[in-house]
Design an enzyme around this catalytic site. Sequence first.
Site, PDB file in Angstrom:
ATOM      1  N   HIS A  63      45.693  45.947   4.193  1.00  0.00           N
ATOM      2  CA  HIS A  63      44.766  45.258   5.090  1.00  0.00           C
ATOM      3  C   HIS A  63      43.882  46.313   5.749  1.00  0.00           C
ATOM      4  CE1 HIS A  63      47.453  46.671   8.233  1.00  0.00           C
ATOM      5  NE2 HIS A  63      48.474  46.007   7.693  1.00  0.00           N
ATOM      6  N   GLY A  65      43.963  47.741   8.516  1.00  0.00           N
ATOM      7  CA  GLY A  65      44.678  48.834   9.161  1.00  0.00           C
ATOM      8  C   GLY A  65      44.953  49.969   8.191  1.00  0.00           C
ATOM      9  N   HIS A  66      45.460  49.639   7.000  1.00  0.00           N
ATOM     10  CA  HIS A  66      45.669  50.651   5.965  1.00  0.00           C
ATOM     11  C   HIS A  66      44.350  51.322   5.593  1.00  0.00           C
ATOM     12  CE1 HIS A  66      49.129  47.816   4.976  1.00  0.00           C
ATOM     13  NE2 HIS A  66      49.749  48.957   5.193  1.00  0.00           N
ATOM     14  N   GLN A 199      58.113  55.220  14.444  1.00  0.00           N
ATOM     15  CA  GLN A 199      58.243  55.752  13.086  1.00  0.00           C
ATOM     16  C   GLN A 199      57.365  56.997  12.916  1.00  0.00           C
ATOM     17  OE1 GLN A 199      57.901  53.103   9.524  1.00  0.00           O
ATOM     18  NE2 GLN A 199      55.944  54.128   9.279  1.00  0.00           N
TER      19      GLN A 199
END
Length: 352
Positions: A63, A65-66, A199
């Site tokens: 999406h 964001g990636h 993360q």
Amino acid sequence: MYMWRSVTKAYIFLHRSMSMSTSSLPPSPIPLLTSVASYRRWRQRAFDEGKSVGFVPTMGALHDGHLSLVQRSLAENELTVLSIFVNPAQFAPHEDLATYPRTLPGDLELLTAQQVTVGETVRKASAVFLPSVQDMYPSGISQDVSAQKGAFVEMKGYGHQMEGASRPTFFRGVVTVVTKLFNAVQPTNAYFGQKDIQQALLLRRLCKDLLFPHPEADHVHIVPTTRDPNDGLALSSRNAYLSTNERKFAPALYKALRYAESAWSNGESKDRCISKAVAVIDEVKAQAAMDGVDVRLDYLEMNDSETFDVVDASSNHRLAGNIPVILSGALWVGRTRLIDNIVVGDLNRIIR
């Protein structure tokens, strides 16, 4: 019964992933490297030519964001590699490994359209790394941690807070697979989204603690969360699980975090900030129930960005100074678990 069906579906997925052949791949103008060996041959040429390599690790279902991570990598590196690997080690037996979205043709189409002009050079994605489960876990892999064999990586003292409290085996799986990916890809720079901030910070510490040369800790970049321009919902592959009715209530977590952020900026205590955020969730929960949607708060907390320790209940921004504090939470909307965070304090210490 539900868990047994999930495990059975996951086993079928693992078997198919191990046996995937290049003939089943969609056509792509970007080189698709489906084994560690083929990738390493490609990487050696980049080493020989002295070219920088940016790396965007993903599980697919791309999406915007990636794509923001890809754009950043294209701007800062001569070559950019994106990996797609749905990592079984970070899913507990009851979680959504079998149903996680897999959209490779669409992913490749989106990736092919990305480009950045640097000087007179137009940069596009240089390769897609599509390793098999067998390549990534040569000793085999089970979602049941007690049945796993082979080498795994743990971050002692940093993986049990925040997301780790709800998903106790998650970071073990993430840190292990990213260690493998870094060893294979050997990137100059790596890019992660702020949405998964715990993360990303763990991976930065991993590179520092284990003396990674590719990438060095300072070359693990965290990029601001990409949000829906209308309601601020953090973009996520799991948003695809939301029904139209559920989607209306999905921005509740970000709204609650913003309320807590405002209270913190006004000098209120940590406990008061969290109480105000929870009140927002409770209000949305009542509205959603009238619409037949189940909204449940998993957690909402403020944590030190270095240690991940919970901020003292009586602390406020004047006591904390400009030290970055992570305000984060997780919310169930129907059967979809959404996460989000806001960093208060000196954002530039983290997001770079």
